[in-house]
Design an enzyme around this catalytic site. Structure first.
Site, PDB file in Angstrom:
ATOM      1  N   SER A  20       5.423 -54.191  85.946  1.00 45.43           N
ATOM      2  CA  SER A  20       4.339 -53.812  86.856  1.00 45.43           C
ATOM      3  C   SER A  20       3.492 -52.672  86.289  1.00 45.43           C
ATOM      4  O   SER A  20       4.011 -51.709  85.744  1.00 45.43           O
ATOM      5  CB  SER A  20       4.931 -53.384  88.194  1.00 45.43           C
ATOM      6  OG  SER A  20       3.913 -52.911  89.034  1.00 45.43           O
ATOM      7  N   ASN A  68       2.048 -41.679  81.490  1.00 48.98           N
ATOM      8  CA  ASN A  68       0.940 -42.090  82.348  1.00 48.98           C
ATOM      9  C   ASN A  68       1.061 -41.457  83.716  1.00 48.98           C
ATOM     10  O   ASN A  68       2.157 -41.255  84.237  1.00 48.98           O
ATOM     11  CB  ASN A  68       0.856 -43.623  82.442  1.00 48.98           C
ATOM     12  CG  ASN A  68       1.711 -44.192  83.560  1.00 48.98           C
ATOM     13  OD1 ASN A  68       1.341 -44.154  84.730  1.00 48.98           O
ATOM     14  ND2 ASN A  68       2.880 -44.706  83.198  1.00 48.98           N
ATOM     15  N   CYS A 129       8.281 -43.370  94.404  1.00 51.39           N
ATOM     16  CA  CYS A 129       7.042 -42.745  94.887  1.00 51.39           C
ATOM     17  C   CYS A 129       7.344 -41.837  96.068  1.00 51.39           C
ATOM     18  O   CYS A 129       8.398 -41.929  96.686  1.00 51.39           O
ATOM     19  CB  CYS A 129       6.003 -43.802  95.194  1.00 51.39           C
ATOM     20  SG  CYS A 129       6.632 -45.139  96.146  1.00 51.39           S
TER      21      CYS A 129
HETATM   22  C1  FMN Z   1       0.303 -47.491  82.779  1.00 49.04           C
HETATM   23  C2  FMN Z   1       1.563 -47.836  83.533  1.00 49.04           C
HETATM   24  C3  FMN Z   1       1.483 -48.137  84.901  1.00 49.04           C
HETATM   25  C4  FMN Z   1       2.634 -48.447  85.623  1.00 49.04           C
HETATM   26  N1  FMN Z   1       2.528 -48.763  86.959  1.00 49.04           N
HETATM   27  C5  FMN Z   1       3.638 -49.105  87.659  1.00 49.04           C
HETATM   28  C6  FMN Z   1       3.548 -49.504  89.031  1.00 49.04           C
HETATM   29  O1  FMN Z   1       2.455 -49.575  89.615  1.00 49.04           O
HETATM   30  N2  FMN Z   1       4.698 -49.805  89.692  1.00 49.04           N
HETATM   31  C7  FMN Z   1       5.916 -49.778  89.072  1.00 49.04           C
HETATM   32  O2  FMN Z   1       6.922 -50.066  89.705  1.00 49.04           O
HETATM   33  N3  FMN Z   1       6.027 -49.420  87.776  1.00 49.04           N
HETATM   34  C8  FMN Z   1       4.930 -49.090  87.046  1.00 49.04           C
HETATM   35  N4  FMN Z   1       5.043 -48.752  85.709  1.00 49.04           N
HETATM   36  C9  FMN Z   1       6.374 -48.745  85.063  1.00 49.04           C
HETATM   37  C10 FMN Z   1       6.624 -50.015  84.242  1.00 49.04           C
HETATM   38  O3  FMN Z   1       6.606 -51.163  85.076  1.00 49.04           O
HETATM   39  C11 FMN Z   1       7.967 -49.943  83.496  1.00 49.04           C
HETATM   40  O4  FMN Z   1       9.004 -49.795  84.424  1.00 49.04           O
HETATM   41  C12 FMN Z   1       8.036 -48.787  82.515  1.00 49.04           C
HETATM   42  O5  FMN Z   1       6.782 -48.581  81.901  1.00 49.04           O
HETATM   43  C13 FMN Z   1       9.088 -48.990  81.429  1.00 49.04           C
HETATM   44  O6  FMN Z   1       8.827 -50.122  80.631  1.00 49.04           O
HETATM   45  P1  FMN Z   1       8.023 -50.076  79.225  1.00 49.04           P
HETATM   46  O7  FMN Z   1       8.611 -48.954  78.419  1.00 49.04           O
HETATM   47  O8  FMN Z   1       8.222 -51.419  78.627  1.00 49.04           O
HETATM   48  O9  FMN Z   1       6.590 -49.811  79.571  1.00 49.04           O
HETATM   49  C14 FMN Z   1       3.897 -48.443  84.970  1.00 49.04           C
HETATM   50  C15 FMN Z   1       3.957 -48.137  83.597  1.00 49.04           C
HETATM   51  C16 FMN Z   1       2.822 -47.849  82.872  1.00 49.04           C
HETATM   52  C17 FMN Z   1       2.942 -47.538  81.405  1.00 49.04           C
END
Ligand code: FMN
Ligand code: FAD
Ligand code: FES
Lengths: 303, 265
Positions: A20, A68, A129
């Site tokens: 997400s 972020n 959150c």
């Molecule tokens: C730019 C950005 C926005 C994100 N927005 C959400 C969100 O709206 N809801 C959520 O549950 N996680 C959000 N996440 C978390 C990601 O879904 C994920 O759990 C986290 O980035 C770890 O995975 P990754 O290292 O592959 O990015 C966000 C991550 C990033 C980088």
């Protein structure tokens, strides 16, 4: 070869999903990959009402990762339903809607509204959150509050309910058990780790929001460890994520205990990451003469 | 024809101590870029630096396109070390472009420093009709002067230290230009790219004189394609959330070129 995996009653055609917030509402990536190939599309977190998000700067790169602080900017559930769901309906993939609220009531209302819509196959609850009714404490860091909010949403929806855990806790297994007992069908982990970068010239944090969430390869070992621990603590399936860049990384999560995986930050670096990871998993299965991908889940715990 | 393709480095020429001209050859068919659009370039094969870096289209070439860049930090330093024939992943062309001037409009193009990279292809497009105001820190940081001179209707140059042409900023030049010419030139439209404080000044001058101005902004970016919501700028309007029309707009999608009057400076 069977790539299917089960997340509660939801059957995914393969274990590769999007994380997400890193994949918009799917549209942005349709130009680069065939969305039909994905196990599931998990959309950007939605709330009942649209949210403007945090002031810029919202992102800053860190060693092998990024922070972020988007601040959960989103178009709101109604606009999602009218403008984005019709697009997603055109694809043969599961649509999982990530959502959040700032009170238990809002979570419940959001879940209720989303459950009434055709074309949504599962809900992923983001509990990382702030809670308006508890001094803006994070829902997912207090076991009691977690139990309350997950339980309330569970009573509201019949859709497969995935609870996305916050890693910013001392005991992730405890939070996992609490979510399971409150009725979660599956768990997603990990969300981002809270961090900060300081501008030494200005002597101030770089991000407009001061802190941000760390994602990318830098967090992968932490995420793999948490999946490994949670696998021992619960019976429900786990969706593993955190710094998955390659098929090898995805397989690590599955062997640690994940039933499916989500690809996040990697989409920014390579828009085709998800499908390349899927191809890599298939090659691994061929090389290892593996018939069922699901047989890999938790293999690290065997014997 | 994809906006995600591989390109080969044809040359990576040093222009001075910290600026390079990168010539890329697309190895697959690519979409034609418009002036003001940008690309995200891979600057390392490993995980650090992790993200692609944003660079404006400098100019289209017969074999691909050129990028004019300044070595700023880790990513651009790595890029500057890349040799001929190196292959890299490219996303683009991305974002909005400079709207072409309409009949009867007089383009005034303002470039501060490396901002010249973004407006160069616009100058090519409106060849012969644009007034060009180009300011840099010093003589050494001024590039492509002969080419620009040949394309501009009139060319004004300034340097902060006075080492070339007039001493002063590009803003001083614009001030002078506007006070002299607004009466003689009827329909001025400004195009500007440069450091944020310069663009802010351009916006307020344009606003005061009721002139339309298109400015190109920069923000830190992760995806470059509108998915992460990381690159936003504040725009005028009420607290009305969402994608597209909201309090924040994405530099990579609705921008990088914005109507100056739209931005909450
Ligand atoms: C730019 C950005 C926005 C994100 N927005 C959400 C969100 O709206 N809801 C959520 O549950 N996680 C959000 N996440 C978390 C990601 O879904 C994920 O759990 C986290 O980035 C770890 O995975 P990754 O290292 O592959 O990015 C966000 C991550 C990033 C980088
Ligand atoms: C639309 C757009 C067009 C651009 N066009 C050009 C161009 O034509 N020529 C040129 O020299 N530069 C251009 N830039 C700026 C260029 O992207 C940065 O200088 C570069 O990203 C710096 O990376 P670094 O690793 O060397 O610097 P570092 O400071 O080490 O970078 C750290 C992080 O901050 C980001 N960052 C740092 N400065 C900027 C910046 N000014 N804008 C956006 N992100 C930044 C980096 O991408 C990286 O993620 C453009 C930026 C944008 C947004
Ligand atoms: S860089 Fe991701 S939305 Fe602009």
């Amino acid at each position: 070869m069977n790539l299917e995996v089960k997340i509660g009653k939801l059957i995914l055609k393969n274990p590769v999903m999007t994380a997400s917030g890193t994949f918009g509402y799917g549209q942005e990536y349709a130009e680069f990959i065939d969305l039909n190939r994905l196990g599931a599309v998990v959309v950007k977190g939605l709330s009942l009402l649209p949210k403007v998000g945090n002031p810029p700067p919202r992102i800053i790169e860190t060693p092998a990762g990024m922070l972020n602080a988007i601040g959960l900017q989103n178009i709101g559930i109604e606009k999602f339903i009218s403008e984005k769901v019709p697009f997603l309906l055109g694809f043969d993939t599961s649509v999982i809607v990530n959502f959040f609220g700032d009170s238990v009531e809002e979570y419940v209302k959001a879940a209720g509204r989303l459950s009434s819509v055709d074309g949504i196959h599962g809900l992923e609850m983001n509990i990382s959150c702030p809670n308006k009714q508890a001094g803006w404490c994070i829902f997912g860091t207090d076991p009691k509050v977690t139990s309350q909010v997950v339980g309330a949403v569970r009573r509201e929806t019949d859709l497969p309910l995935i609870v996305k855990l916050s890693p910013n806790v001392t005991d992730i297994s405890l939070m996992a058990r609490v979510a399971e007992e409150a009725g979660a069908d599956a768990l997603s982990l990990i969300n981002t780790l809270t961090g900060m970068v300081i501008d030494i010239k200005k002597r101030r944090p770089v991000l407009g929001n001061l802190t941000g969430g760390l994602s990318g390869p830098a967090i992968r070992p932490v995420a793999v460890r948490m999946v490994y621990e949670v696998y021992k603590a619960v019976k429900i399936p786990i969706i593993g994520m955190g710094g998955i860049m390659s098929a090898g990384d995805a397989l690590e999560f599955m062997i640690a205990g994940a039933t499916a995986v989500a690809v996040g930050t990697a989409n920014f670096i390579k828009p085709s990451s998800t499908v390349e990871i899927l191809d890599g998993i298939v090659s691994y299965m061929e090389a290892e003469k593996l018939e069922e991908i699901s047989s890999l889940t938790g293999a690290a715990h065997a014997g | 024809m994809s906006r995600y393709f591989r390109a080969r480095i044809k040359s990576n020429l040093p222009l001075n101590r910290n600026h390079r001209l990168l010539s890329l050859v697309n190895m697959e068919r690519m979409k034609d870029p418009l002036p003001g659009q940008f690309y995200m370039l891979e600057v390392s094969k490993g995980n650090d630096p992790l993200l692609k870096r944003a660079f404006s289209l400098f100019r289209r070439t017969s074999e691909g396109f050129d990028i004019l860049y300044r070595i700023q930090g880790k990513g651009t330093a790595l890029l500057s070390e890349m040799k001929e024939k190196t292959e890299l992943d490219v996303l683009g062309p991305l974002g909005s472009s400079y709207p072409a001037p309409v009949a009867g409009e007089t383009p005034v193009i303002v470039a501060g420093g490396i901002g010249i990279a973004s407006v160069y292809s616009l100058i090519e497009q409106v060849r012969g009709s644009a007034y060009l105001l180009y300011g840099a820190r010093e003589k050494d940081d001024l590039f492509m002067l002969d080419e620009l001179k040949a394309m501009a209707r009139e060319f004004f140059i300034s340097t902060d230290d006075g080492s070339h042409s007039v001493r002063g900023s590009v803003i001083d030049m614009l001030k002078g230009f506007l006070s002299e010419r607004t009466s003689s030139e009827q329909n001025i439209v400004i195009y500007a790219c440069g450091p944020r404080p310069v663009l802010k000044e351009v916006a307020s001058m344009a606003d005061a004189k009721g002139i339309r101005a298109h400015v190109s902004l920069e923000e830190h970016m992760a995806c470059g394609i509108g998915a992460c919501l990381g690159c936003v700028v504040k725009v005028k309007g009420q607290e009305q959330a969402g994608e597209g029309s909201s309090l924040y707009k994405r530099v990579c999608k609705e921008g990088p070129v914005f109507d100056a009057g739209e931005i909450e400076w």
